[in-house]
Write a protein that holds these residues in place. Structure first.
Motif, PDB file in Angstrom:
ATOM      1  N   LEU A   1     -16.673 -65.853   6.627  1.00 11.70           N
ATOM      2  CA  LEU A   1     -17.724 -66.018   5.194  1.00 11.70           C
ATOM      3  C   LEU A   1     -17.503 -67.374   4.864  1.00 11.70           C
ATOM      4  N   PRO A   2     -18.590 -68.195   4.378  1.00 10.03           N
ATOM      5  CA  PRO A   2     -18.542 -69.374   4.025  1.00 10.03           C
ATOM      6  C   PRO A   2     -17.740 -69.713   2.620  1.00 10.03           C
ATOM      7  N   ASP A   3     -17.566 -70.904   2.424  1.00  7.79           N
ATOM      8  CA  ASP A   3     -16.972 -71.078   1.191  1.00  7.79           C
ATOM      9  C   ASP A   3     -17.543 -70.903   0.096  1.00  7.79           C
ATOM     10  N   GLN A   4     -16.836 -70.313  -1.005  1.00  3.75           N
ATOM     11  CA  GLN A   4     -17.465 -69.688  -1.987  1.00  3.75           C
ATOM     12  C   GLN A   4     -17.300 -70.547  -3.367  1.00  3.75           C
ATOM     13  N   ALA A   5     -16.970 -71.580  -3.332  1.00  3.57           N
ATOM     14  CA  ALA A   5     -16.581 -72.427  -4.363  1.00  3.57           C
ATOM     15  C   ALA A   5     -17.887 -72.656  -5.415  1.00  3.57           C
ATOM     16  N   GLY A   6     -17.585 -72.391  -6.795  1.00  2.00           N
ATOM     17  CA  GLY A   6     -18.810 -72.514  -7.541  1.00  2.00           C
ATOM     18  C   GLY A   6     -19.425 -71.153  -7.765  1.00  2.00           C
ATOM     19  N   LYS A   7     -19.264 -70.001  -7.242  1.00  4.36           N
ATOM     20  CA  LYS A   7     -19.762 -68.757  -7.398  1.00  4.36           C
ATOM     21  C   LYS A   7     -18.902 -68.038  -8.175  1.00  4.36           C
ATOM     22  N   VAL A   8     -19.706 -67.283  -9.045  1.00  2.00           N
ATOM     23  CA  VAL A   8     -19.213 -66.230 -10.039  1.00  2.00           C
ATOM     24  C   VAL A   8     -19.428 -64.945  -9.690  1.00  2.00           C
ATOM     25  N   TYR A   9     -18.511 -64.099  -9.631  1.00  2.11           N
ATOM     26  CA  TYR A   9     -18.824 -62.729  -9.188  1.00  2.11           C
ATOM     27  C   TYR A   9     -18.219 -61.643 -10.202  1.00  2.11           C
ATOM     28  N   ILE A  10     -18.755 -60.602 -10.407  1.00  2.64           N
ATOM     29  CA  ILE A  10     -18.124 -59.340 -11.155  1.00  2.64           C
ATOM     30  C   ILE A  10     -17.833 -58.218 -10.042  1.00  2.64           C
ATOM     31  N   ILE A  11     -16.775 -57.918  -9.729  1.00  2.00           N
ATOM     32  CA  ILE A  11     -16.598 -56.771  -9.164  1.00  2.00           C
ATOM     33  C   ILE A  11     -15.858 -55.641 -10.052  1.00  2.00           C
ATOM     34  N   THR A  12     -16.680 -54.325 -10.211  1.00  2.36           N
ATOM     35  CA  THR A  12     -16.176 -53.431 -11.159  1.00  2.36           C
ATOM     36  C   THR A  12     -15.353 -52.705 -10.182  1.00  2.36           C
ATOM     37  N   GLY A  13     -14.086 -52.034 -10.883  1.00  3.33           N
ATOM     38  CA  GLY A  13     -13.044 -51.335 -10.185  1.00  3.33           C
ATOM     39  C   GLY A  13     -12.401 -52.112  -9.221  1.00  3.33           C
ATOM     40  N   SER A  14     -12.218 -53.406  -9.312  1.00  7.38           N
ATOM     41  CA  SER A  14     -11.466 -53.980  -8.357  1.00  7.38           C
ATOM     42  C   SER A  14      -9.954 -54.309  -8.372  1.00  7.38           C
ATOM     43  N   ASN A  15      -9.449 -53.573  -9.271  1.00  6.71           N
ATOM     44  CA  ASN A  15      -7.790 -53.668  -9.527  1.00  6.71           C
ATOM     45  C   ASN A  15      -7.436 -52.763  -8.282  1.00  6.71           C
ATOM     46  N   THR A  16      -8.045 -51.904  -7.754  1.00 12.94           N
ATOM     47  CA  THR A  16      -7.574 -51.051  -6.551  1.00 12.94           C
ATOM     48  C   THR A  16      -8.638 -50.688  -5.396  1.00 12.94           C
ATOM     49  N   GLY A  17      -8.370 -50.302  -4.366  1.00 17.46           N
ATOM     50  CA  GLY A  17      -9.205 -49.756  -3.387  1.00 17.46           C
ATOM     51  C   GLY A  17      -9.965 -50.736  -2.850  1.00 17.46           C
ATOM     52  N   VAL A  18     -11.389 -50.548  -2.390  1.00 11.73           N
ATOM     53  CA  VAL A  18     -12.260 -51.478  -1.837  1.00 11.73           C
ATOM     54  C   VAL A  18     -12.337 -52.537  -2.472  1.00 11.73           C
ATOM     55  N   GLY A  19     -12.605 -52.252  -4.119  1.00  9.97           N
ATOM     56  CA  GLY A  19     -13.006 -53.496  -4.901  1.00  9.97           C
ATOM     57  C   GLY A  19     -11.690 -54.581  -4.739  1.00  9.97           C
ATOM     58  N   TYR A  20     -10.651 -54.290  -4.902  1.00 12.45           N
ATOM     59  CA  TYR A  20      -9.598 -55.262  -4.744  1.00 12.45           C
ATOM     60  C   TYR A  20      -9.757 -55.973  -3.367  1.00 12.45           C
ATOM     61  N   GLN A  21     -10.014 -55.323  -2.293  1.00 12.82           N
ATOM     62  CA  GLN A  21     -10.188 -55.913  -1.153  1.00 12.82           C
ATOM     63  C   GLN A  21     -11.415 -56.982  -1.186  1.00 12.82           C
ATOM     64  N   VAL A  22     -12.411 -56.449  -1.526  1.00 15.63           N
ATOM     65  CA  VAL A  22     -13.450 -57.494  -1.981  1.00 15.63           C
ATOM     66  C   VAL A  22     -13.234 -58.773  -3.045  1.00 15.63           C
ATOM     67  N   ALA A  23     -12.427 -58.475  -3.809  1.00 11.64           N
ATOM     68  CA  ALA A  23     -12.140 -59.467  -4.776  1.00 11.64           C
ATOM     69  C   ALA A  23     -11.122 -60.467  -4.087  1.00 11.64           C
ATOM     70  N   SER A  24     -10.121 -59.952  -3.185  1.00 12.48           N
ATOM     71  CA  SER A  24      -9.306 -60.540  -2.827  1.00 12.48           C
ATOM     72  C   SER A  24      -9.865 -61.624  -1.368  1.00 12.48           C
ATOM     73  N   ILE A  25     -10.847 -61.141  -0.812  1.00 11.12           N
ATOM     74  CA  ILE A  25     -11.615 -61.921   0.262  1.00 11.12           C
ATOM     75  C   ILE A  25     -12.413 -63.044  -0.458  1.00 11.12           C
ATOM     76  N   LEU A  26     -13.098 -62.808  -1.725  1.00 17.99           N
ATOM     77  CA  LEU A  26     -13.992 -63.764  -2.326  1.00 17.99           C
ATOM     78  C   LEU A  26     -13.184 -64.724  -2.815  1.00 17.99           C
ATOM     79  N   TYR A  27     -11.952 -64.461  -3.427  1.00 16.66           N
ATOM     80  CA  TYR A  27     -10.940 -65.461  -4.104  1.00 16.66           C
ATOM     81  C   TYR A  27     -10.135 -66.206  -2.996  1.00 16.66           C
ATOM     82  N   ALA A  28      -9.914 -65.587  -1.763  1.00 19.49           N
ATOM     83  CA  ALA A  28      -9.447 -66.336  -0.721  1.00 19.49           C
ATOM     84  C   ALA A  28     -10.371 -67.435  -0.229  1.00 19.49           C
ATOM     85  N   HIS A  29     -11.732 -67.484  -0.665  1.00 15.74           N
ATOM     86  CA  HIS A  29     -12.866 -68.473  -0.334  1.00 15.74           C
ATOM     87  C   HIS A  29     -13.206 -69.093  -1.486  1.00 15.74           C
TER      88      HIS A  29
END
Length: 335
Positions: free
Chosen positions: A25-53
């Motif tokens: 996944l390329p660098d995501q600096a400057g991007k803004v995302y909303i992931i609903t239900g991201s305190n757990t499960g799949v959404g948590y994993q999505v948020a974690s990957i995006l934040y890591a980038h």
């Protein structure tokens, strides 16, 4: 039946390697995302990957303590990230609160690159209702995401005006239940107390969960037609995959043991669902011209749904249009 079995096989077994993961996944600096239900499960994993980038990710969830715990956990995993994690209060089961949630986000941001309508409920306790008295599954999986997305359309349009074509997106959470658990045509209707047609609720409709997931496919196609093309925003839906998440936490109460054993045989780690969703939200393979209303299947590839659902989405006055018109009417007092 044949198509459902084919969908079960093609979306559950011998799945290809994910094409977009945390490794490429390329660098995501400057991007803004909303992931609903991201305190757990799949959404948590999505948020974690995006934040890591290095993205700025809004953890949109109902319970603040759980969201803040998720934020702390993700930050601990990725101490070198230059991104940001923010909590956004969002209760999809209460239509009266959703406008305030959208306004809170709009007061904090002037851009939104991807809205991932990941949150949902599956098999809640029998008789569960949302705050407006409708079946909890319908309020959380259909009406809540519909209203939240409608309120964010203006910022999505403004963001798209300054970004590469087709990169600003809205994704809607489907499921294998779209093909296996929805009735012919996708939805069922009944006469309400006022004599008008309304969605058949969970008390009499065994297809409730499947209807809610088919509805999200219809949202992707109908929002794409009504708003996506003129706004420059790509709408799609996805089946994240059969995943070992807490969505199944109420299964023991409602399903026989053989069914639970069979389901667990099909389940994959939740991070694979994140790969499906990230493909829907970020893959350059998807274009505004060719993929408006596309349906993404595990672990990030273009797929389709049952032919009867495709037909309803394409009709000028099909079930997709009827559903969106009904949602407009139900939610207008909360918009």
């Amino acid at each position: 039946m044949f198509y459902g079995l084919r969908a079960l096989w093609s979306q559950s077994f011998r799945l290809p390697t994910p094409s977009l993961t945390e490794k490429n996944l390329p660098d995501q600096a400057g991007k803004v995302y909303i992931i609903t239900g991201s305190n757990t499960g799949v959404g948590y994993q999505v948020a974690s990957i995006l934040y890591a980038h290095n993205a700025k990710v809004y953890i949109a969830a109902r319970t603040e303590s759980k969201a803040l715990a998720a934020i702390d956990s993700i930050k601990e995993q990725h101490p070198k990230s230059q991104g940001r994690l923010e909590y956004l209060s969002l209760d999809l089961s209460d239509l009266s609160t959703i406008k305030a949630s959208a306004e809170d986000f709009l007061s904090r941001e002037d851009k939104l690159h991807w809205l991932d309508n990941n949150a949902g409920v599956m098999i809640p306790p029998l008789g569960s209702k949302g705050s407006q008295g409708m079946d909890l599954t319908y309020q959380t999986n259909i009406l809540g995401p519909f209203l939240f997305t409608k309120l964010l359309l203006p910022i999505l349009k403004r963001t798209a005006e300054g970004e590469p074509k087709g990169t600003v997106r809205v994704s809607w959470a489907g499921s294998l239940a779209v093909d296996l658990q929805s009735p012919k045509g996708g939805v069922r209707w009944k006469k309400g107390a006022d004599g008008k047609e309304t969605l058949d609720d969970g008390n009499s409709n065994p297809f409730t969960y499947g209807v809610s997931k088919a509805a999200n496919y219809f949202f992707a196609t109908e929002f794409g037609k009504r708003f996506g093309e003129k706004d420059g925003v790509l709408h799609n839906a996805y089946n994240p995959g059969n995943l070992a998440s807490d969505l199944q936490r109420h299964m023991d109460d409602q399903y026989p043991s053989w069914a639970r054993r069979f389901l667990h045989f099909l389940l994959y780690p939740v991070v694979f669902g994140a790969y499906t969703e990230i493909y829907a939200g970020l893959s350059p393979d998807l274009t505004l011209e060719k993929d408006q209303g596309a349906y993404i299947i595990p672990w990030g590839r273009k797929g389709s749904v049952r032919p009867d659902l495709v037909a309803e989405a394409k009709k000028e006055n099909g079930e997709a249009k009827k559903l969106v018109d009904w949602c407009e009417e139900v939610t207008k007092e909360f918009a």
